[in-house]
Structures are given as C-alpha cells and as structure tokens.
Design an enzyme around this catalytic site. Structure first.
Site, mmCIF file in Angstrom:
data_model
loop_
_atom_site.group_PDB
_atom_site.id
_atom_site.type_symbol
_atom_site.label_atom_id
_atom_site.label_comp_id
_atom_site.label_asym_id
_atom_site.label_seq_id
_atom_site.Cartn_x
_atom_site.Cartn_y
_atom_site.Cartn_z
ATOM 1 N N HIS A 48 0.842 -1.207 0.000
ATOM 2 C CA HIS A 48 0.000 0.000 0.000
ATOM 3 C C HIS A 48 0.879 1.259 0.000
ATOM 4 C CE1 HIS A 48 -3.117 -2.634 2.246
ATOM 5 N NE2 HIS A 48 -3.632 -2.372 1.054
ATOM 6 N N LYS A 83 -15.892 -8.598 6.900
ATOM 7 C CA LYS A 83 -15.352 -9.485 7.955
ATOM 8 C C LYS A 83 -14.847 -8.633 9.120
ATOM 9 C CE LYS A 83 -11.232 -9.612 5.197
ATOM 10 N NZ LYS A 83 -11.104 -9.443 3.875
ATOM 11 N N ARG A 85 -1.384 -6.010 -8.486
ATOM 12 C CA ARG A 85 -0.264 -6.884 -8.139
ATOM 13 C C ARG A 85 -0.009 -7.920 -9.223
ATOM 14 N NH1 ARG A 85 -2.913 -8.241 -2.462
ATOM 15 N NH2 ARG A 85 -4.610 -8.291 -3.957
ATOM 16 N N SER A 133 -2.868 -7.790 2.844
ATOM 17 C CA SER A 133 -3.108 -7.638 4.283
ATOM 18 C C SER A 133 -3.501 -8.972 4.891
ATOM 19 C CB SER A 133 -4.224 -6.615 4.534
ATOM 20 O OG SER A 133 -3.842 -5.351 4.079
HETATM 21 O O1 PNS Z 1 -8.421 -2.975 0.210
HETATM 22 P P1 PNS Z 1 -9.638 -3.548 -0.483
HETATM 23 O O2 PNS Z 1 -10.408 -4.428 0.468
HETATM 24 O O3 PNS Z 1 -9.286 -4.240 -1.766
HETATM 25 O O4 PNS Z 1 -10.568 -2.292 -0.864
HETATM 26 C C1 PNS Z 1 -11.806 -2.468 -1.509
HETATM 27 C C2 PNS Z 1 -12.540 -1.113 -1.645
HETATM 28 C C3 PNS Z 1 -12.732 -0.482 -0.278
HETATM 29 C C4 PNS Z 1 -11.720 -0.188 -2.506
HETATM 30 C C5 PNS Z 1 -13.901 -1.410 -2.337
HETATM 31 O O5 PNS Z 1 -14.536 -2.450 -1.667
HETATM 32 C C6 PNS Z 1 -14.810 -0.195 -2.380
HETATM 33 O O6 PNS Z 1 -14.610 0.703 -3.159
HETATM 34 N N1 PNS Z 1 -15.849 -0.197 -1.500
HETATM 35 C C7 PNS Z 1 -16.780 0.886 -1.364
HETATM 36 C C8 PNS Z 1 -18.186 0.477 -1.791
HETATM 37 C C9 PNS Z 1 -18.387 0.738 -3.267
HETATM 38 O O7 PNS Z 1 -18.202 1.821 -3.768
HETATM 39 N N2 PNS Z 1 -18.778 -0.331 -3.994
HETATM 40 C C10 PNS Z 1 -18.959 -0.305 -5.421
HETATM 41 C C11 PNS Z 1 -17.650 -0.601 -6.123
HETATM 42 S S1 PNS Z 1 -17.859 -0.631 -7.858
#
Ligand code: PNS
Length: 160
Positions: A17, A41, A90, A127
């Site tokens: 990150h 979770k 990644r 993570s």
């Molecule tokens: O670190 P992560 O878990 O890969 O992050 C995922 C994240 C937070 C970027 C994604 O789940 C997100 O954007 N969530 C917000 C809800 C949202 O906007 N959902 C529609 C996505 S198209």
C-alpha cells in the site's frame, strides 16, 4: 490540480500500500487515502486505528490526506473533489475484479480509475496474508511498516 483517491481496507496497511500511495503522490497533486469503515469481515484494527496508522505514516507528506468513508466510494470521492481513483495491481488475477469496479465506478460517477503496477518486490503481499503469517508466529518484518508491525505484535500478544 488533480486529486486522486487511494481507497482500501488497509487492515493493516502493508508496504505494498505504501508503495502505491507514494507513487500516486509522484503522479498527482493531492492524494486522499480513503479507509473504508465497515468491512464485511471482522477487522483486526478498527477504522479509527487504521486511519491513525496511515495518518502517522504520511505525517511528513503534506499532499496526502487520510480520511475514512462509508457507502459508495464515488459518493465519497465527489465530496472531496476527486478527479481519479488509483488502484494498485499486483498481478493479472487482480485485474478482472478491478476492471469491473473501475467500469461500475465510471458509470456511476464519470470518475476514471488509473492502475499503478505494484513494485515486483511487493507483488505477493496482501493484508490478509500478512495477518495469517503473523498470527501463526511468522515474521511480518519487511512486509508492513515498522510501527504497524509493532502494533500487530502487540495485538497478538494480548490474544495469546
Ligand atoms: O483494500 P480492499 O479491500 O481491496 O478495498 C476495496 C474497496 C474499499 C476499494 C472497495 O470495496 C470499495 O470501493 N468499497 C466501497 C463500496 C463501493 O463503492 N462499492 C462499489 C464498487 S464498484
């Protein structure tokens, strides 16, 4: 001036990150690191703790702002005048879902997503893997920033 948002769970922030955020700072004028508050979770760290960790990690970078959000990322992005979403990639396996999200976010808001390839030395980092390794007694040194590693060890020492 272009403001980018780097969203994520950051439970906890890893060196991968850090790499993507730092590289975003070298491309965009301002970077908002957006910590999602509610995870599906149970998180290892609360959103306040995750926000505080990132705040400390970027304390010396005035062009980085750390904030938390709930709900749709694009709704949060609009409140911060964000022009672009930045995601780290990644491996090809990340791409399918990231492409779907990028297309959905664009449809919802007109905001585009830019992908930054993770440095190869961080390509295997996540993570969840760091948490698994650390919780089973493996070292997290070099995988997460030093202070994050200290906080993780402290958390596990209370659980054991
Ligand atoms: O670190 P992560 O878990 O890969 O992050 C995922 C994240 C937070 C970027 C994604 O789940 C997100 O954007 N969530 C917000 C809800 C949202 O906007 N959902 C529609 C996505 S198209």
């Amino acid at each position: 001036m272009t403001t980018a948002v780097c969203p994520g769970s950051f439970d906890p922030p890893t060196n991968g990150h850090m790499d993507v955020i730092r590289r975003s700072v070298s491309v965009f004028d301002r970077v908002v690191v957006a910590v999602i508050r509610n995870l599906s979770k149970t998180p290892m760290f609360t959103s306040e703790e995750r926000l505080e960790m990132l705040d400390d990690l970027f304390a010396d970078e005035p062009r980085v702002e750390v904030a938390s959000f709930d709900g749709l990322l694009v709704d949060f992005a609009r409140t911060r005048d964000v022009g672009v979403i930045v995601k780290g990639l990644r491996a090809v396996s990340d791409f399918d879902y990231e492409l779907q999200m990028a297309q959905m976010n664009h449809r919802l808001s007109g905001i585009d997503t830019v992908f930054i390839p993770t440095s190869p030395e961080h390509a295997y980092l996540s993570s969840s893997l760091v948490k698994e390794v650390g919780s089973l007694g493996g070292t997290v040194d070099g995988l997460v920033p030093g202070e994050v590693g200290r906080l993780m060890k402290e958390r596990w020492s209370h659980e054991r």
